[in-house]
Design a protein around this motif. Structure first.
Motif, PDB file in Angstrom:
ATOM      1  N   ASN A 294       0.826  -1.215   0.000  1.00 35.48           N
ATOM      2  CA  ASN A 294       0.000   0.000   0.000  1.00 35.48           C
ATOM      3  C   ASN A 294       0.861   1.267   0.000  1.00 35.48           C
ATOM      4  O   ASN A 294       0.571   2.234   0.700  1.00 35.48           O
ATOM      5  N   VAL A 295       1.920   1.225  -0.795  1.00 36.05           N
ATOM      6  CA  VAL A 295       2.849   2.352  -0.890  1.00 36.05           C
ATOM      7  C   VAL A 295       2.830   2.897  -2.313  1.00 36.05           C
ATOM      8  O   VAL A 295       2.931   2.142  -3.283  1.00 36.05           O
ATOM      9  N   GLU A 296       2.688   4.208  -2.424  1.00 35.22           N
ATOM     10  CA  GLU A 296       2.707   4.867  -3.732  1.00 35.22           C
ATOM     11  C   GLU A 296       4.081   5.493  -3.963  1.00 35.22           C
ATOM     12  O   GLU A 296       4.639   6.134  -3.081  1.00 35.22           O
ATOM     13  N   ILE A 297       4.607   5.272  -5.168  1.00 26.97           N
ATOM     14  CA  ILE A 297       5.923   5.811  -5.520  1.00 26.97           C
ATOM     15  C   ILE A 297       5.738   6.972  -6.489  1.00 26.97           C
ATOM     16  O   ILE A 297       5.130   6.816  -7.545  1.00 26.97           O
ATOM     17  N   LYS A 298       6.248   8.146  -6.125  1.00 26.99           N
ATOM     18  CA  LYS A 298       6.200   9.314  -6.992  1.00 26.99           C
ATOM     19  C   LYS A 298       7.617   9.644  -7.457  1.00 26.99           C
ATOM     20  O   LYS A 298       8.557   9.625  -6.651  1.00 26.99           O
ATOM     21  N   THR A 299       7.755   9.937  -8.742  1.00 29.14           N
ATOM     22  CA  THR A 299       9.087  10.159  -9.313  1.00 29.14           C
ATOM     23  C   THR A 299       9.176  11.523  -9.992  1.00 29.14           C
ATOM     24  O   THR A 299       8.177  12.066 -10.467  1.00 29.14           O
ATOM     25  N   ASP A 300      10.380  12.039 -10.029  1.00 31.51           N
ATOM     26  CA  ASP A 300      10.676  13.286 -10.741  1.00 31.51           C
ATOM     27  C   ASP A 300      12.136  13.211 -11.200  1.00 31.51           C
ATOM     28  O   ASP A 300      13.052  13.488 -10.437  1.00 31.51           O
ATOM     29  N   PHE A 301      12.332  12.795 -12.471  1.00 31.73           N
ATOM     30  CA  PHE A 301      13.672  12.560 -12.988  1.00 31.73           C
ATOM     31  C   PHE A 301      14.039  13.628 -14.018  1.00 31.73           C
ATOM     32  O   PHE A 301      13.291  13.879 -14.971  1.00 31.73           O
ATOM     33  N   GLU A 327       9.425  -0.977   2.948  1.00 26.10           N
ATOM     34  CA  GLU A 327       9.190  -1.819   4.116  1.00 26.10           C
ATOM     35  C   GLU A 327       9.146  -1.017   5.420  1.00 26.10           C
ATOM     36  O   GLU A 327       8.696  -1.530   6.441  1.00 26.10           O
ATOM     37  N   SER A 328       9.639   0.229   5.381  1.00 23.41           N
ATOM     38  CA  SER A 328       9.618   1.058   6.599  1.00 23.41           C
ATOM     39  C   SER A 328       8.241   1.648   6.878  1.00 23.41           C
ATOM     40  O   SER A 328       8.062   2.324   7.887  1.00 23.41           O
ATOM     41  N   MET A 329       7.284   1.410   5.972  1.00 19.82           N
ATOM     42  CA  MET A 329       5.927   1.949   6.139  1.00 19.82           C
ATOM     43  C   MET A 329       4.931   0.799   6.245  1.00 19.82           C
ATOM     44  O   MET A 329       4.293   0.424   5.239  1.00 19.82           O
ATOM     45  N   PRO A 330       4.790   0.203   7.405  1.00 20.96           N
ATOM     46  CA  PRO A 330       3.881  -0.943   7.547  1.00 20.96           C
ATOM     47  C   PRO A 330       2.424  -0.599   7.278  1.00 20.96           C
ATOM     48  O   PRO A 330       1.633  -1.482   6.922  1.00 20.96           O
ATOM     49  N   ASN A 331       2.052   0.656   7.428  1.00 21.75           N
ATOM     50  CA  ASN A 331       0.665   1.079   7.197  1.00 21.75           C
ATOM     51  C   ASN A 331       0.487   1.804   5.863  1.00 21.75           C
ATOM     52  O   ASN A 331      -0.532   2.457   5.640  1.00 21.75           O
ATOM     53  N   GLY A 332       1.498   1.689   4.997  1.00 21.47           N
ATOM     54  CA  GLY A 332       1.421   2.358   3.704  1.00 21.47           C
ATOM     55  C   GLY A 332       1.891   3.796   3.782  1.00 21.47           C
ATOM     56  O   GLY A 332       2.155   4.335   4.864  1.00 21.47           O
ATOM     57  N   GLY A 333       1.975   4.416   2.623  1.00 22.42           N
ATOM     58  CA  GLY A 333       2.435   5.794   2.583  1.00 22.42           C
ATOM     59  C   GLY A 333       2.961   6.174   1.215  1.00 22.42           C
ATOM     60  O   GLY A 333       2.565   5.589   0.200  1.00 22.42           O
ATOM     61  N   MET A 334       3.870   7.117   1.191  1.00 22.48           N
ATOM     62  CA  MET A 334       4.400   7.662  -0.059  1.00 22.48           C
ATOM     63  C   MET A 334       5.918   7.613  -0.044  1.00 22.48           C
ATOM     64  O   MET A 334       6.559   7.849   0.975  1.00 22.48           O
ATOM     65  N   VAL A 335       6.475   7.289  -1.217  1.00 27.20           N
ATOM     66  CA  VAL A 335       7.916   7.367  -1.421  1.00 27.20           C
ATOM     67  C   VAL A 335       8.168   8.310  -2.588  1.00 27.20           C
ATOM     68  O   VAL A 335       7.568   8.157  -3.660  1.00 27.20           O
ATOM     69  N   TRP A 336       9.069   9.281  -2.373  1.00 23.58           N
ATOM     70  CA  TRP A 336       9.437  10.210  -3.431  1.00 23.58           C
ATOM     71  C   TRP A 336      10.843   9.883  -3.928  1.00 23.58           C
ATOM     72  O   TRP A 336      11.773   9.719  -3.131  1.00 23.58           O
ATOM     73  N   ILE A 337      10.990   9.809  -5.230  1.00 21.02           N
ATOM     74  CA  ILE A 337      12.308   9.565  -5.826  1.00 21.02           C
ATOM     75  C   ILE A 337      12.587  10.680  -6.821  1.00 21.02           C
ATOM     76  O   ILE A 337      11.808  10.897  -7.763  1.00 21.02           O
ATOM     77  N   THR A 338      13.675  11.397  -6.625  1.00 20.68           N
ATOM     78  CA  THR A 338      14.047  12.476  -7.533  1.00 20.68           C
ATOM     79  C   THR A 338      15.472  12.278  -8.015  1.00 20.68           C
ATOM     80  O   THR A 338      16.298  11.658  -7.346  1.00 20.68           O
ATOM     81  N   CYS A 339      15.734  12.814  -9.182  1.00 23.40           N
ATOM     82  CA  CYS A 339      17.072  12.751  -9.767  1.00 23.40           C
ATOM     83  C   CYS A 339      17.370  14.104 -10.408  1.00 23.40           C
ATOM     84  O   CYS A 339      16.680  14.508 -11.358  1.00 23.40           O
ATOM     85  N   THR A 340      18.347  14.812  -9.881  1.00 26.52           N
ATOM     86  CA  THR A 340      18.719  16.123 -10.398  1.00 26.52           C
ATOM     87  C   THR A 340      20.241  16.223 -10.479  1.00 26.52           C
ATOM     88  O   THR A 340      20.959  15.349  -9.981  1.00 26.52           O
ATOM     89  N   SER A 341      20.713  17.290 -11.078  1.00 30.37           N
ATOM     90  CA  SER A 341      22.153  17.552 -11.127  1.00 30.37           C
ATOM     91  C   SER A 341      22.472  18.717 -10.189  1.00 30.37           C
ATOM     92  O   SER A 341      21.640  19.597  -9.968  1.00 30.37           O
ATOM     93  N   THR A 342      23.673  18.712  -9.640  1.00 31.67           N
ATOM     94  CA  THR A 342      24.089  19.769  -8.719  1.00 31.67           C
ATOM     95  C   THR A 342      25.099  20.692  -9.403  1.00 31.67           C
ATOM     96  O   THR A 342      25.668  20.349 -10.443  1.00 31.67           O
ATOM     97  N   ASP A 343      25.298  21.833  -8.792  1.00 31.65           N
ATOM     98  CA  ASP A 343      26.228  22.804  -9.363  1.00 31.65           C
ATOM     99  C   ASP A 343      27.682  22.366  -9.271  1.00 31.65           C
ATOM    100  O   ASP A 343      28.536  22.854 -10.012  1.00 31.65           O
ATOM    101  N   ASP A 344      27.972  21.452  -8.347  1.00 29.93           N
ATOM    102  CA  ASP A 344      29.363  21.019  -8.184  1.00 29.93           C
ATOM    103  C   ASP A 344      29.684  19.724  -8.916  1.00 29.93           C
ATOM    104  O   ASP A 344      30.629  19.013  -8.581  1.00 29.93           O
ATOM    105  N   GLY A 345      28.871  19.369  -9.919  1.00 28.09           N
ATOM    106  CA  GLY A 345      29.215  18.271 -10.809  1.00 28.09           C
ATOM    107  C   GLY A 345      28.781  16.892 -10.357  1.00 28.09           C
ATOM    108  O   GLY A 345      29.429  15.893 -10.710  1.00 28.09           O
ATOM    109  N   TYR A 346      27.684  16.798  -9.625  1.00 35.23           N
ATOM    110  CA  TYR A 346      27.182  15.503  -9.175  1.00 35.23           C
ATOM    111  C   TYR A 346      25.747  15.288  -9.650  1.00 35.23           C
ATOM    112  O   TYR A 346      24.996  16.246  -9.860  1.00 35.23           O
ATOM    113  N   ILE A 347      25.394  14.027  -9.827  1.00 33.61           N
ATOM    114  CA  ILE A 347      23.999  13.636  -9.995  1.00 33.61           C
ATOM    115  C   ILE A 347      23.463  13.298  -8.609  1.00 33.61           C
ATOM    116  O   ILE A 347      24.046  12.464  -7.896  1.00 33.61           O
ATOM    117  N   LYS A 348      22.379  13.944  -8.224  1.00 32.58           N
ATOM    118  CA  LYS A 348      21.825  13.791  -6.883  1.00 32.58           C
ATOM    119  C   LYS A 348      20.538  12.975  -6.939  1.00 32.58           C
ATOM    120  O   LYS A 348      19.557  13.379  -7.549  1.00 32.58           O
TER     121      LYS A 348
END
Length: 416
Positions: A294-301, A327-348
């Protein structure tokens, strides 16, 4: 000779709590809270003995080392042990009678305890050399304040200040010695724990090598039948499921290889990969698993998040972390996954959940072998994930609050 014996007795009062703690308490008491309580009592007993058997320099001159148990107890124990030890000093001094010595003790604690508590967090998060510097600096400050109030209350004369100056020098030297001793014993204890963990890893490696062949046989049979089922006229959705199943069997085979070579350097077959694409694959793999919980996954890549890495190992790391978030949400919930670039040359990459969260102590233990918050967990999943990220010259950071959620931040070097 009597003075030397008194000095040695004072030093003995310092040694007993340290060796009692590392010899009897660390192995038998697992709770940090209980350890703090026991250690506070030991330091309190040390303070009482130090104050009861001082070094005497004549009729009115007394020297004792109560500052060292107070200082070490507060720096290693925290706020409440510091308060407890300070109150103990004041009550014992009050029991001896109200005099200039009592006022001096009270004023010194009033001006030094807040400073010690202020530096306690910095001390707890510092390395060995910085801890020693903090402890020595605070002991010098304590004695300097004591010397100042002693001079104010009794007068600034050479005769009156001679003993406090000797006390200052002696306390600073002894503080350096016992902080060094305590840190060295802690290092030895930590190395011993790591050796025990290494032995456990060696046993796992041997057991895995024994069973690996038997595990691989049914996996290869399953993979073969899945390939036979992959007929051209199958619906696109079913073909995709079969392909994912085959890829997951291949990933399971890679995990077995990781167990076989656990703790040994591995050669990574790295390629130029798009992190957003790999994240989407991971989300697709765990979509059914998340719905079951019962977990919803929201993404922003962000587009064009390119890095140089091994895609299978990156997926393995991301799956472990995302699975933990679900698995850390036994009663369900939301997981957010994002992927961005940083100013110092990393993918975050950020994976954030609304789960049960963790304490600072639990966060510090993440990645340690055989440490897991799951009832049947081994802790090897997060350890492997940490190793994979570090093998790509990346960084991983975990932020969490109890009953609020956890945020895992992965930084990987970006390529154009």
């Amino acid at each position: 000779m009597s003075i030397i014996k008194d000095f040695l007795l004072q030093l003995t009062f310092m040694v007993i709590p340290i060796f009692t703690y590392f010899t009897f308490i660390t192995e038998r008491v697992k709770s940090d809270k209980n350890r703090n309580v026991i250690m506070s009592i030991l330091w309190g007993i040390s303070i009482l003995f130090c104050m009861s058997f001082p070094v005497s320099f004549g009729q009115n001159a007394r020297l004792e080392l109560r500052i060292i148990p107070l200082l070490l107890g507060t720096l290693y124990g925290g706020f409440w042990p510091g308060i407890f030890l300070s109150v103990l000093i004041i009550l014992y001094r009050l029991y001896s009678g109200i005099s200039i010595g009592f006022y001096n003790t009270f004023l010194v604690l009033l001006f030094t305890l807040p400073v010690i508590l202020f530096f306690q967090k910095s001390f707890a998060s510092s390395h060995k050399d910085k801890r020693i510097k903090i402890a020595v600096g605070l002991s010098f400050y304590y004695c300097l304040i004591g010397l100042t109030f002693f001079g104010i209350l009794r007068g600034f004369s050479i005769d009156h200040l001679k003993v406090p100056i000797i006390h200052l020098i002696f306390v600073v030297v002894v503080t350096w010695f016992f902080t060094m001793l305590n840190e060295t014993i802690r290092e030895i204890h930590q190395l011993r724990s790591e050796m025990l963990n290494s032995e456990k890893l060696r046993v796992i490696s041997e057991l895995t090598s024994v069973f690996a062949h038997e595990i691989r046989n049914p996996m290869q049979v399953t993979r073969g039948f899945l390939q036979l089922l992959d007929e051209p006229d199958l619906p696109k959705e079913k073909k995709e499921y079969i392909q994912i199943s085959i890829e997951e069997l291949d990933r399971a085979n890679e995990i077995i290889n990781d167990f076989l070579s656990f703790g040994k350097p591995t050669i990574n077959n790295s390629d130029r990969i798009d992190v957003g694409y790999q994240l989407q694959r991971v989300v697709n793999i765990l979509q059914g698993y998340s719905l079951k919980h019962n977990v919803e996954i929201k993404t922003d890549f962000l587009d064009n998040c390119w890095i140089y890495a091994n895609p299978q190992k990156l997926n393995q790391s991301l799956i472990n972390i995302l699975k933990n978030a679900i698995e850390s949400m036994p009663n369900g919930g939301m997981v957010w996954i994002t992927c961005t670039s940083t100013d110092d040359g990393y993918i975050k990459i950020i994976i954030k959940d609304q789960g049960i969260g963790m304490t600072k102590k639990q966060i510090d233990m993440l990645g340690s072998p055989f440490y897991s918050l799951k009832e049947r967990g081994t802790g090897l999943g997060m350890r492997v994930s940490f190793q994979i990220v570090h093998s790509f010259n990346g960084k991983i950071q975990v932020n969490s609050e109890k009953d609020i959620g956890t945020e895992v931040i992965i930084l990987l070097p970006q390529i154009s």
